[in-house]
Each structure stands twice: as C-alpha cells, then as structure tokens.
Design a protein around this motif. Sequence first.
Motif, mmCIF file in Angstrom:
data_model
loop_
_atom_site.group_PDB
_atom_site.id
_atom_site.type_symbol
_atom_site.label_atom_id
_atom_site.label_comp_id
_atom_site.label_asym_id
_atom_site.label_seq_id
_atom_site.Cartn_x
_atom_site.Cartn_y
_atom_site.Cartn_z
ATOM 1 N N GLY A 120 58.576 36.337 21.540
ATOM 2 C CA GLY A 120 57.665 37.469 21.571
ATOM 3 C C GLY A 120 57.738 38.253 22.868
ATOM 4 N N SER A 121 57.960 37.548 23.971
ATOM 5 C CA SER A 121 58.055 38.213 25.276
ATOM 6 C C SER A 121 59.258 39.134 25.347
ATOM 7 C CB SER A 121 58.143 37.164 26.401
ATOM 8 O OG SER A 121 56.963 36.387 26.457
ATOM 9 N N VAL A 122 60.359 38.698 24.728
ATOM 10 C CA VAL A 122 61.570 39.514 24.734
ATOM 11 C C VAL A 122 61.451 40.683 23.767
ATOM 12 C CG1 VAL A 122 64.039 39.519 24.221
ATOM 13 C CG2 VAL A 122 63.028 37.584 25.452
ATOM 14 N N LEU A 123 61.006 40.401 22.533
ATOM 15 C CA LEU A 123 60.982 41.431 21.495
ATOM 16 C C LEU A 123 59.808 42.390 21.633
ATOM 17 C CD1 LEU A 123 61.920 39.288 18.347
ATOM 18 C CD2 LEU A 123 63.423 40.653 19.804
ATOM 19 N N TRP A 124 58.668 41.878 22.105
ATOM 20 C CA TRP A 124 57.442 42.671 22.090
ATOM 21 C C TRP A 124 57.073 43.206 23.477
ATOM 22 C CZ3 TRP A 124 51.820 40.714 21.196
ATOM 23 C CH2 TRP A 124 51.021 41.776 20.771
ATOM 24 N N LEU A 125 57.261 42.357 24.514
ATOM 25 C CA LEU A 125 56.854 42.747 25.863
ATOM 26 C C LEU A 125 58.007 43.253 26.710
ATOM 27 C CD1 LEU A 125 54.401 39.816 26.726
ATOM 28 C CD2 LEU A 125 53.897 41.996 25.605
ATOM 29 N N THR A 248 48.630 32.703 36.677
ATOM 30 C CA THR A 248 50.061 32.525 36.892
ATOM 31 C C THR A 248 50.881 33.412 35.951
ATOM 32 O OG1 THR A 248 50.021 30.589 35.420
ATOM 33 C CG2 THR A 248 49.878 30.177 37.788
ATOM 34 N N GLN A 249 50.365 33.657 34.745
ATOM 35 C CA GLN A 249 51.086 34.503 33.797
ATOM 36 C C GLN A 249 51.197 35.933 34.316
ATOM 37 O OE1 GLN A 249 51.052 34.559 29.107
ATOM 38 N NE2 GLN A 249 49.331 35.755 29.845
ATOM 39 N N LYS A 250 50.163 36.403 35.015
ATOM 40 C CA LYS A 250 50.215 37.738 35.601
ATOM 41 C C LYS A 250 51.328 37.846 36.636
ATOM 42 C CE LYS A 250 45.519 39.612 35.160
ATOM 43 N NZ LYS A 250 44.343 40.117 35.920
ATOM 44 N N LEU A 251 51.543 36.770 37.369
ATOM 45 C CA LEU A 251 52.520 36.795 38.455
ATOM 46 C C LEU A 251 53.938 36.481 37.999
ATOM 47 C CD1 LEU A 251 50.521 34.984 41.284
ATOM 48 C CD2 LEU A 251 50.876 37.436 41.010
ATOM 49 N N LEU A 252 54.071 35.566 37.038
ATOM 50 C CA LEU A 252 55.386 35.037 36.700
ATOM 51 C C LEU A 252 55.923 35.483 35.353
ATOM 52 C CD1 LEU A 252 54.802 31.358 37.905
ATOM 53 C CD2 LEU A 252 55.843 33.237 39.184
ATOM 54 N N GLY A 253 55.059 36.019 34.488
ATOM 55 C CA GLY A 253 55.504 36.426 33.155
ATOM 56 C C GLY A 253 55.165 35.389 32.102
ATOM 57 N N ALA A 254 54.960 35.852 30.885
ATOM 58 C CA ALA A 254 54.509 34.980 29.799
ATOM 59 C C ALA A 254 55.516 33.893 29.454
ATOM 60 C CB ALA A 254 54.196 35.820 28.560
ATOM 61 N N SER A 255 56.799 34.245 29.371
ATOM 62 C CA SER A 255 57.794 33.276 28.919
ATOM 63 C C SER A 255 58.022 32.166 29.940
ATOM 64 C CB SER A 255 59.112 33.989 28.607
ATOM 65 O OG SER A 255 59.589 34.693 29.736
ATOM 66 N N ARG A 256 58.022 32.488 31.222
ATOM 67 C CA ARG A 256 58.271 31.477 32.259
ATOM 68 C C ARG A 256 57.108 30.486 32.342
ATOM 69 N NH1 ARG A 256 59.531 33.772 37.875
ATOM 70 N NH2 ARG A 256 60.637 31.830 38.200
ATOM 71 N N VAL A 257 55.886 30.982 32.234
ATOM 72 C CA VAL A 257 54.727 30.097 32.319
ATOM 73 C C VAL A 257 54.605 29.244 31.062
ATOM 74 C CG1 VAL A 257 52.212 30.012 32.526
ATOM 75 C CG2 VAL A 257 53.514 31.650 33.888
ATOM 76 N N ALA A 258 54.903 29.838 29.903
ATOM 77 C CA ALA A 258 54.737 29.128 28.633
ATOM 78 C C ALA A 258 55.605 27.894 28.532
ATOM 79 C CB ALA A 258 55.049 30.075 27.479
ATOM 80 N N VAL A 259 56.779 27.902 29.153
ATOM 81 C CA VAL A 259 57.700 26.782 28.997
ATOM 82 C C VAL A 259 57.133 25.496 29.589
ATOM 83 C CG1 VAL A 259 59.061 26.948 31.133
ATOM 84 C CG2 VAL A 259 60.180 26.266 29.006
ATOM 85 N N THR A 260 56.162 25.595 30.480
ATOM 86 C CA THR A 260 55.569 24.384 31.052
ATOM 87 C C THR A 260 54.778 23.599 30.009
ATOM 88 O OG1 THR A 260 53.631 25.612 31.830
ATOM 89 C CG2 THR A 260 55.448 25.337 33.372
#
Length: 305
Positions: A120-125, A248-260
């Motif tokens: 979703g981060s790639v296709l939508w954001l 953290t999502q504001k600073l690092l992006g949704a996809s990077r934070v989600a993988v944790t």
Amino acid sequence: MPTEALRAQSRSKFALVLIWFTPVLWTVNLISARLAPGVVSPHVLALGRWFLAGLILTWLARAELWRMRDEVRATWRQSVVLGACGMWICGAWVYMAGESTGAMNISLIYASSPVLIAVGSVLWLGEHFSKRQMVGVVVAMSGVVHVVVRGDWTHLSQVNLVPGDLWIVAASMAWAAYALLQKKWHSPLGSTARLATICMGGVAVLLPFALFELASPDTPVLGWHALGLIVVTALVPGLAAYWIYGWTQKLLGASRVAVTLYLGPLYSGIAAWWVLGEPLGLHHVAGGALILSGVALVMARKRSA
C-alpha cells in the motif's frame, strides 16, 4: 550541518531504536487476549482500555486540542474511521480471537500486516521500496514461519484455521488500513493530540458494542482482575505502543516501521519462555536470526544512489 538538520537526524536515530521495542509492548496485548476470556468480555476490555488511554492523552494534549479545536472538528470523520480500524477491529476483535486461538497464531497472522502496508505504501502513498527491502521482507517472513512451524516446514500442510484466526485476518487488514490512512491523512496535530482524537473516535464506535455485551447475562462481572487488564492494556500496548508507532511512522515512513511487526512472533516466543516457562528451542533461535536479519535489511538506509 544546520542545527535543525542535526535535530532531525537525532530524532530519526532515536526512532530507529524505539521501533525495535514496540513489538515488546504489543506482546503484552497478546498475553492479555489469552487471559481475558472468562474475566472480561472483548468489547468491554477494548472500551475500558481506550477510554482510559483517551482520558490520559486528552489531558496531556489539552492545550493543543483546544487551540486546534477547529481542525479536530473538521476531521472528526477521519478520527472515527481510524478509531474503528485501530481500536475496535484491532482491539476488540483481537480479544475475540483470543477466545479460540493462541497468542502465537495471533502473532503469525498479524505478521501479514507489513506486507499489506508495504504494498500500500508503494502503490498508494508513493513510498520507495527497494529490492533490498523486498528481500528483507521475504527473509523476515521466512523467520516468522520457521518459528511457528517449529523448524519443520512440513507442518504447513497441517494448518487448521479456527474462528479466532479469521478475526485476526480481519484485524491485520484493519491495521494496514490504520497505518496507511494515518500517513495519507496528514494532520497538523502532534502525535499525542492526534492519538487522543483517534481514541475518541474508537470509544464512540466501541460504546454500543460494549453496552450490548454488558446487557448479556453471559458477560463476566467486572472485578479487580478485569480492571487490572484494562489498566495494563491501556498503558502498555495502548498509550506507549500506539504513540511510538505513530511518531516513528511520521519520521521513517509506513513501510519501514511496519516491518517491525515481524518481531512479534519472536518476542512472543521469548515472553512465553520467560513468563510462562515454555521451552525455548533451536527453531526460535534460527527463526529469530532470520527475522532480525530481514528487519535490518528493510530498516538500513541505502548508502548509494
């Protein structure tokens, strides 16, 4: 380097440290989901959790919320949608799942959320997701599966879904929506104030369901054990985990934070060993190494253009 740039770099480094601890906080919620049946009903627990968390957040952000009251009123529909995704579906439905499935199953199915968020981060954001990061996702997911099947991948053919597993499938999809919508609907509110408004939306959605449960003769009577679960889930996987995730999502992006989120099964296994005395096997060690390696690949900055 300008002072503001140094501050931004410092915040990013701190965020990278914090996100490794967020799954630890959510592990408390998985344990609570398994302890709740017979003690407190799912929607009552979720309502109590987010009502208490919302009160604390509203008090902490009272000045900002009053100053930005026009923005809060203008975006109330967003708060209700985010509250429904993050507090109702990812709250009460997880507790409903805990009535028929185990904490490890909950962790495994929740581990599908980062994949949904990454796509979703790639296709939508429009976020960039490199080949290295995609490899990291595959490696981390392999580690999750390795932990759950206890090192024997032939067990995959013997997986049986129960109703609780389906509740968690819905919750994992809702979490992806929650993460993506937060990023899509940019807000001028700070992390604390915005989470307070989302809590308000979540409480509004949860209230009728909780009242329905309380009216049922089968609903457990609220006791000290139930109140303890409400307080713990409000403070640890509620206030702390959700605030850290949003910031953290504001600073690092949704996809990077989600993988944790892939760390969930690993942390759950460690918690079961430490808190419940369950054995820690070689499959936990091997799976943990894969998970940590995959997360590191996703989180590492690209060094060359």
